[in-house]
Design a protein around this motif. Sequence first.
Motif, PDB file in Angstrom:
ATOM      1  N   ARG A   1      23.768 -66.140  48.683  1.00 39.62           N
ATOM      2  CA  ARG A   1      23.724 -66.884  49.701  1.00 39.62           C
ATOM      3  C   ARG A   1      22.747 -68.231  48.913  1.00 39.62           C
ATOM      4  N   THR A   2      22.827 -69.404  49.763  1.00 44.69           N
ATOM      5  CA  THR A   2      21.991 -70.392  49.284  1.00 44.69           C
ATOM      6  C   THR A   2      20.876 -70.467  50.385  1.00 44.69           C
ATOM      7  N   GLU A   3      19.543 -70.378  49.613  1.00 46.72           N
ATOM      8  CA  GLU A   3      18.474 -70.407  50.692  1.00 46.72           C
ATOM      9  C   GLU A   3      17.538 -71.732  50.250  1.00 46.72           C
ATOM     10  N   ILE A   4      17.062 -72.312  51.331  1.00 47.05           N
ATOM     11  CA  ILE A   4      16.403 -73.429  51.161  1.00 47.05           C
ATOM     12  C   ILE A   4      14.790 -73.088  51.481  1.00 47.05           C
ATOM     13  N   ASN A   5      13.826 -73.505  50.723  1.00 45.07           N
ATOM     14  CA  ASN A   5      12.492 -73.143  50.994  1.00 45.07           C
ATOM     15  C   ASN A   5      11.851 -74.310  50.855  1.00 45.07           C
ATOM     16  N   ILE A   6      11.064 -74.990  52.057  1.00 47.85           N
ATOM     17  CA  ILE A   6      10.335 -76.196  51.920  1.00 47.85           C
ATOM     18  C   ILE A   6       8.821 -75.934  52.214  1.00 47.85           C
ATOM     19  N   ASP A   7       7.863 -76.283  51.355  1.00 49.31           N
ATOM     20  CA  ASP A   7       6.596 -76.065  51.540  1.00 49.31           C
ATOM     21  C   ASP A   7       5.890 -77.435  51.937  1.00 49.31           C
ATOM     22  N   TYR A   8       5.026 -77.200  53.048  1.00 45.43           N
ATOM     23  CA  TYR A   8       4.224 -77.991  53.661  1.00 45.43           C
ATOM     24  C   TYR A   8       2.837 -78.064  53.376  1.00 45.43           C
ATOM     25  N   LYS A   9       2.037 -79.260  53.428  1.00 48.79           N
ATOM     26  CA  LYS A   9       0.691 -79.055  53.331  1.00 48.79           C
ATOM     27  C   LYS A   9       0.095 -80.034  54.506  1.00 48.79           C
ATOM     28  N   LYS A  10      -1.000 -79.838  55.148  1.00 49.02           N
ATOM     29  CA  LYS A  10      -1.571 -80.743  55.949  1.00 49.02           C
ATOM     30  C   LYS A  10      -2.872 -81.008  55.598  1.00 49.02           C
ATOM     31  N   GLU A  11      -3.000 -82.503  55.341  1.00 54.60           N
ATOM     32  CA  GLU A  11      -4.324 -83.043  55.025  1.00 54.60           C
ATOM     33  C   GLU A  11      -4.766 -82.538  53.471  1.00 54.60           C
ATOM     34  N   ASP A  12      -3.754 -82.472  52.720  1.00 59.35           N
ATOM     35  CA  ASP A  12      -3.442 -82.019  51.486  1.00 59.35           C
ATOM     36  C   ASP A  12      -4.053 -80.429  51.222  1.00 59.35           C
ATOM     37  N   ALA A  13      -3.980 -79.760  52.247  1.00 53.12           N
ATOM     38  CA  ALA A  13      -4.141 -78.216  52.116  1.00 53.12           C
ATOM     39  C   ALA A  13      -2.864 -77.475  52.190  1.00 53.12           C
ATOM     40  N   PRO A  14      -2.450 -76.459  51.653  1.00 57.65           N
ATOM     41  CA  PRO A  14      -1.033 -75.687  51.928  1.00 57.65           C
ATOM     42  C   PRO A  14      -1.314 -75.394  53.273  1.00 57.65           C
ATOM     43  N   PHE A  15      -0.110 -75.491  53.938  1.00 53.94           N
ATOM     44  CA  PHE A  15      -0.110 -75.149  55.567  1.00 53.94           C
ATOM     45  C   PHE A  15       0.854 -74.342  55.786  1.00 53.94           C
ATOM     46  N   LEU A  16       2.090 -74.257  55.389  1.00 55.76           N
ATOM     47  CA  LEU A  16       2.987 -73.261  55.902  1.00 55.76           C
ATOM     48  C   LEU A  16       4.445 -73.351  54.810  1.00 55.76           C
ATOM     49  N   THR A  17       5.344 -72.367  54.851  1.00 56.87           N
ATOM     50  CA  THR A  17       6.535 -72.549  54.214  1.00 56.87           C
ATOM     51  C   THR A  17       7.535 -72.146  55.171  1.00 56.87           C
ATOM     52  N   LEU A  18       8.587 -73.039  55.098  1.00 55.02           N
ATOM     53  CA  LEU A  18       9.997 -72.909  55.903  1.00 55.02           C
ATOM     54  C   LEU A  18      11.067 -72.422  55.007  1.00 55.02           C
ATOM     55  N   SER A  19      11.603 -71.346  55.504  1.00 58.39           N
ATOM     56  CA  SER A  19      12.932 -70.865  54.348  1.00 58.39           C
ATOM     57  C   SER A  19      14.121 -70.707  55.597  1.00 58.39           C
ATOM     58  N   VAL A  20      15.213 -71.369  55.162  1.00 56.12           N
ATOM     59  CA  VAL A  20      16.444 -71.435  55.937  1.00 56.12           C
ATOM     60  C   VAL A  20      17.800 -70.996  55.014  1.00 56.12           C
ATOM     61  N   PHE A  21      18.585 -70.151  55.764  1.00 61.00           N
ATOM     62  CA  PHE A  21      19.667 -69.659  54.917  1.00 61.00           C
ATOM     63  C   PHE A  21      20.887 -69.387  56.075  1.00 61.00           C
ATOM     64  N   GLU A  22      21.997 -69.418  55.755  1.00 57.32           N
ATOM     65  CA  GLU A  22      23.107 -69.113  56.749  1.00 57.32           C
ATOM     66  C   GLU A  22      22.996 -67.554  57.268  1.00 57.32           C
ATOM     67  N   SER A  23      23.043 -67.313  58.599  1.00 63.35           N
ATOM     68  CA  SER A  23      23.040 -65.777  58.949  1.00 63.35           C
ATOM     69  C   SER A  23      24.303 -65.180  58.394  1.00 63.35           C
ATOM     70  N   PRO A  24      23.957 -63.908  58.018  1.00 65.63           N
ATOM     71  CA  PRO A  24      24.954 -63.220  57.230  1.00 65.63           C
ATOM     72  C   PRO A  24      25.797 -62.561  58.637  1.00 65.63           C
ATOM     73  N   GLU A  25      27.202 -62.218  58.256  1.00 63.75           N
ATOM     74  CA  GLU A  25      28.138 -61.656  59.258  1.00 63.75           C
ATOM     75  C   GLU A  25      27.588 -60.370  59.730  1.00 63.75           C
ATOM     76  N   ASP A  26      26.997 -59.609  58.546  1.00 62.96           N
ATOM     77  CA  ASP A  26      26.547 -58.274  58.622  1.00 62.96           C
ATOM     78  C   ASP A  26      24.934 -58.518  59.167  1.00 62.96           C
ATOM     79  N   THR A  27      24.713 -58.236  60.597  1.00 60.42           N
ATOM     80  CA  THR A  27      23.518 -58.252  61.077  1.00 60.42           C
ATOM     81  C   THR A  27      22.267 -57.020  60.744  1.00 60.42           C
ATOM     82  N   ASP A  28      23.040 -55.956  60.175  1.00 60.57           N
ATOM     83  CA  ASP A  28      22.365 -54.681  60.197  1.00 60.57           C
ATOM     84  C   ASP A  28      21.160 -55.043  59.391  1.00 60.57           C
ATOM     85  N   GLU A  29      19.960 -54.817  59.954  1.00 62.73           N
ATOM     86  CA  GLU A  29      18.720 -55.192  59.256  1.00 62.73           C
ATOM     87  C   GLU A  29      18.032 -54.012  58.439  1.00 62.73           C
ATOM     88  N   ASP A  30      17.221 -54.350  57.722  1.00 59.89           N
ATOM     89  CA  ASP A  30      16.374 -53.316  57.112  1.00 59.89           C
ATOM     90  C   ASP A  30      15.119 -52.999  57.959  1.00 59.89           C
TER      91      ASP A  30
END
Length: 362
Positions: A272-301
């Motif tokens: 799959r293709t996965e996008i990871n976006i790192d965010y900072k707030k006032e120059d300090a690490p804030f959070l990371t957003l990850s996005v990818f297409e939902s798989p057809e097989d939704t059986d999860e670990d």
Amino acid sequence: MKIYQALVTLCVTGGIFMMTACSETSDYSPEQMINNALDEKESESYVAEATSTIRENEDVVEAMKMKEWHSKDGKIRVEIENQNEEEKAISVNDGEKITTYEVEQNQAIVVDDEEILEFNQPSPKEQVDLILDMVRDTHQIEGKGEEEIAGRSAYHLVATPKKDDVLLGKQEIWIDKENWIVLKIVSSTGNQKTEIVYNNIDFDTSIPDEKFTLDLPDDVDIVNSDDLLKTEEVTLEEAKEGIGKPFLYFPEEDGVAISAIEMDELKGKLNRTEINIDYKKEDAPFLTLSVFESPEDTDEDLLLPDEEKVTIRNQDGTYTDSNDFRALFWQEDGLNYSLVIIDPSLTLEELQALTETMDTVK
């Protein structure tokens, strides 16, 4: 747990769970037993058969049969089949590379990079040292006498978390009295229970060298570990093209700014293709957003420890807060989203409100 992931866990880390020591007496406290195991040398060779069972609310959701060959010089072969014998995988560590072959898919993944091998392949003792160190620091350990596992006498220890927010839940461990290999372990977290137990184990047996080679079919699809993950820095527009559709992100406002956007091209099982976006707030690490297409097989670990159901943007999601790891997960419009929280002051309620400000990449 998928059969391939189980095999990688077993073979790359060097076996099911092992530790060694040289005492046969029970004149030790549980803590001393663990300390002695941490202090002693590596194990002898062995051939073993084991089963792994995962239960949720006492219902079996995954069961596997495993065979393992382990040489004194650290070579390992593991074969795993699921309970229906519909999936089989073989993994061989010959000391120079790890080859994992999924029979039904006719695909082999090869790890031969020295740095990757060194980082991902701790010795059996080193792997157990990590587990035991975590249990020793975070759990109350009690001795529960002796039992027989796989025809061998074993000490029975129970490790109960001292607090609720630890990575490992309750652990029951049965340790071989002669050489302190862990013959059985039962891990409980929430409504889930994982049991790994040796049914047969034979020490100091002669293992032919050819057991640590893997003859692959001529038409096998071979994937090198270097090709499994390709990462590049991209723009938002390039990220949208990589995902194949518009996706949600946090606009740069109120002191929140994007520090990096990476696109990972995952191959092999994930593919799959996965996008990871790192965010900072006032120059300090804030959070990371990850996005990818939902798989057809939704059986999860398995769910992560201390995971709870929450509502995110009017969608069903989950939130985990365990051992300083906090994250949100949800699906929306055919995409999987995750938020890993880095700012320790950011509360769940604030994060849920923040997701309402998300906009679509144009």
